[in-house]
Design an enzyme around this catalytic site. Structure first.
Site, PDB file in Angstrom:
ATOM      1  N   ASP A  81      -3.223   9.296 -47.349  1.00 48.91           N
ATOM      2  CA  ASP A  81      -3.348   9.885 -46.014  1.00 48.91           C
ATOM      3  C   ASP A  81      -3.494  11.397 -46.123  1.00 48.91           C
ATOM      4  OD1 ASP A  81      -3.458  10.072 -43.273  1.00 48.91           O
ATOM      5  OD2 ASP A  81      -1.435   9.341 -42.896  1.00 48.91           O
ATOM      6  N   GLY A  82      -3.966  11.989 -45.048  1.00 48.81           N
ATOM      7  CA  GLY A  82      -4.107  13.441 -44.962  1.00 48.81           C
ATOM      8  C   GLY A  82      -2.842  14.072 -44.407  1.00 48.81           C
ATOM      9  N   ALA A  83      -2.930  15.356 -44.074  1.00 48.52           N
ATOM     10  CA  ALA A  83      -1.794  16.063 -43.478  1.00 48.52           C
ATOM     11  C   ALA A  83      -2.335  17.257 -42.693  1.00 48.52           C
ATOM     12  CB  ALA A  83      -0.832  16.550 -44.555  1.00 48.52           C
ATOM     13  N   GLY A  95       0.231  13.949 -37.689  1.00 47.03           N
ATOM     14  CA  GLY A  95       0.169  13.466 -36.315  1.00 47.03           C
ATOM     15  C   GLY A  95      -0.858  14.175 -35.455  1.00 47.03           C
ATOM     16  N   GLY A  97      -3.757  13.520 -35.303  1.00 52.06           N
ATOM     17  CA  GLY A  97      -4.592  12.452 -34.743  1.00 52.06           C
ATOM     18  C   GLY A  97      -3.792  11.427 -33.948  1.00 52.06           C
ATOM     19  N   GLU A 103       1.660   5.734 -39.260  1.00 54.34           N
ATOM     20  CA  GLU A 103       1.540   6.386 -40.576  1.00 54.34           C
ATOM     21  C   GLU A 103       2.900   6.406 -41.268  1.00 54.34           C
ATOM     22  OE1 GLU A 103      -2.156   9.427 -39.524  1.00 54.34           O
ATOM     23  OE2 GLU A 103      -0.135  10.179 -39.467  1.00 54.34           O
TER      24      GLU A 103
HETATM   25  C1  5RP Z   1      -3.355  11.807 -38.069  1.00 53.15           C
HETATM   26  C2  5RP Z   1      -2.858  12.645 -39.189  1.00 53.15           C
HETATM   27  C3  5RP Z   1      -3.872  13.219 -40.123  1.00 53.15           C
HETATM   28  O1  5RP Z   1      -3.541  12.879 -41.424  1.00 53.15           O
HETATM   29  C4  5RP Z   1      -3.868  14.718 -39.982  1.00 53.15           C
HETATM   30  O2  5RP Z   1      -4.054  15.059 -38.635  1.00 53.15           O
HETATM   31  C5  5RP Z   1      -4.951  15.359 -40.853  1.00 53.15           C
HETATM   32  O3  5RP Z   1      -6.202  15.026 -40.331  1.00 53.15           O
HETATM   33  P1  5RP Z   1      -7.561  15.465 -41.004  1.00 53.15           P
HETATM   34  O4  5RP Z   1      -7.713  14.674 -42.254  1.00 53.15           O
HETATM   35  O5  5RP Z   1      -8.593  15.109 -39.960  1.00 53.15           O
HETATM   36  O6  5RP Z   1      -7.516  16.941 -41.264  1.00 53.15           O
HETATM   37  O7  5RP Z   1      -1.682  12.863 -39.371  1.00 53.15           O
HETATM   38  O8  5RP Z   1      -2.323  11.426 -37.203  1.00 53.15           O
END
Ligand code: 5RP
Length: 217
Positions: A81-83, A95, A97, A103
């Site tokens: 996952d991203g952050a 969060g 998104g 998550e």
């Molecule tokens: C979604 C998240 C995403 O991991 C976070 O917002 C990072 O998003 P991106 O990869 O678009 O920069 O927590 O709820």
């Protein structure tokens, strides 16, 4: 490299951790979207994925990757996952998104959390990015008043309904010196479903896309 190229490079580097017959935990966001595209190249060697959002589920299915209900899965080796922000201690704010609750659940089940980011996400202290809190709609104003007592400035994310049917408060102006403690404090407010601090279960491996390639920590 622009930010999207860095996200894509980090996402593709995570493929190395995907092994035969795995069920892969998949997060949400633009970086994860690059990961899902890359994962499609391995779809015939994996069992499938567990997803953290309706959006990721749709994209996984579009790429022909089977999506399992987390309740059908006893354990997960990896969660990718991203952050929105991350510290050197691998504590995160997530969060952006609005998918933080699922998550956090999928991350809790996984043995290894692999965080994929571009280099803008590294911060010395969490809190410049407003901290997302998923709340039961009835409790929104009460929770907001309690968050003010904790020193934050909560803003209702208008028009957003989470995959769980709840609402999001984004808490501005926090300077989070003790993320593990604040994570617990916010969770204790009645009406909070989850907060976007991922400190008690932080990342294990961080893959950062930079101009010089992907850095692994
Ligand atoms: C979604 C998240 C995403 O991991 C976070 O917002 C990072 O998003 P991106 O990869 O678009 O920069 O927590 O709820």
């Amino acid at each position: 490299m622009d930010q999207n190229q860095k996200k894509k490079a980090a996402a593709e580097a995570a493929l190395e951790y995907v092994k035969s017959d795995m069920i892969v935990g998949v997060g949400t966001g633009s970086t994860v979207n690059f990961f899902i595209e890359a994962l499609a190249s391995k779809k015939n060697m994996i069992q499938g994925a567990v997803s953290s959002s309706d959006a990721s589920t749709a994209l996984l299915k579009e790429h022909g990757i089977e999506v399992f209900d987390l309740n059908e899965v006893a354990s997960l080796d990896i969660y990718i996952d991203g952050a929105d922000e991350i510290t050197k201690h691998k504590h995160m704010i997530k969060g952006g998104g609005a998918a933080l609750t699922r998550e956090k659940i999928v991350a809790a089940v996984a043995k290894t959390f692999i965080c994929i980011i571009d280099d803008t996400k590294h911060v010395p202290v969490l809190g410049k990015f407003p901290l997302p809190i998923e709340v039961i709609p009835l409790a929104r104003s009460y929770v907001a008043r309690e968050l003010v007592k904790l020193g934050g400035d909560p803003v209702y994310r208008q028009g957003v309904v989470t995959d769980n049917g709840n609402q999001i408060l984004d808490v501005h102006n926090l300077h989070i010196m003790e993320p593990t403690k604040l994570e617990t404090q916010i969770n204790q407010i009645v009406g909070v479903v989850t907060n976007g601090l991922f400190a008690q279960r932080g990342a294990d491996i961080v893959l950062t896309g930079t101009d010089k390639g992907v850095i692994k920590e």
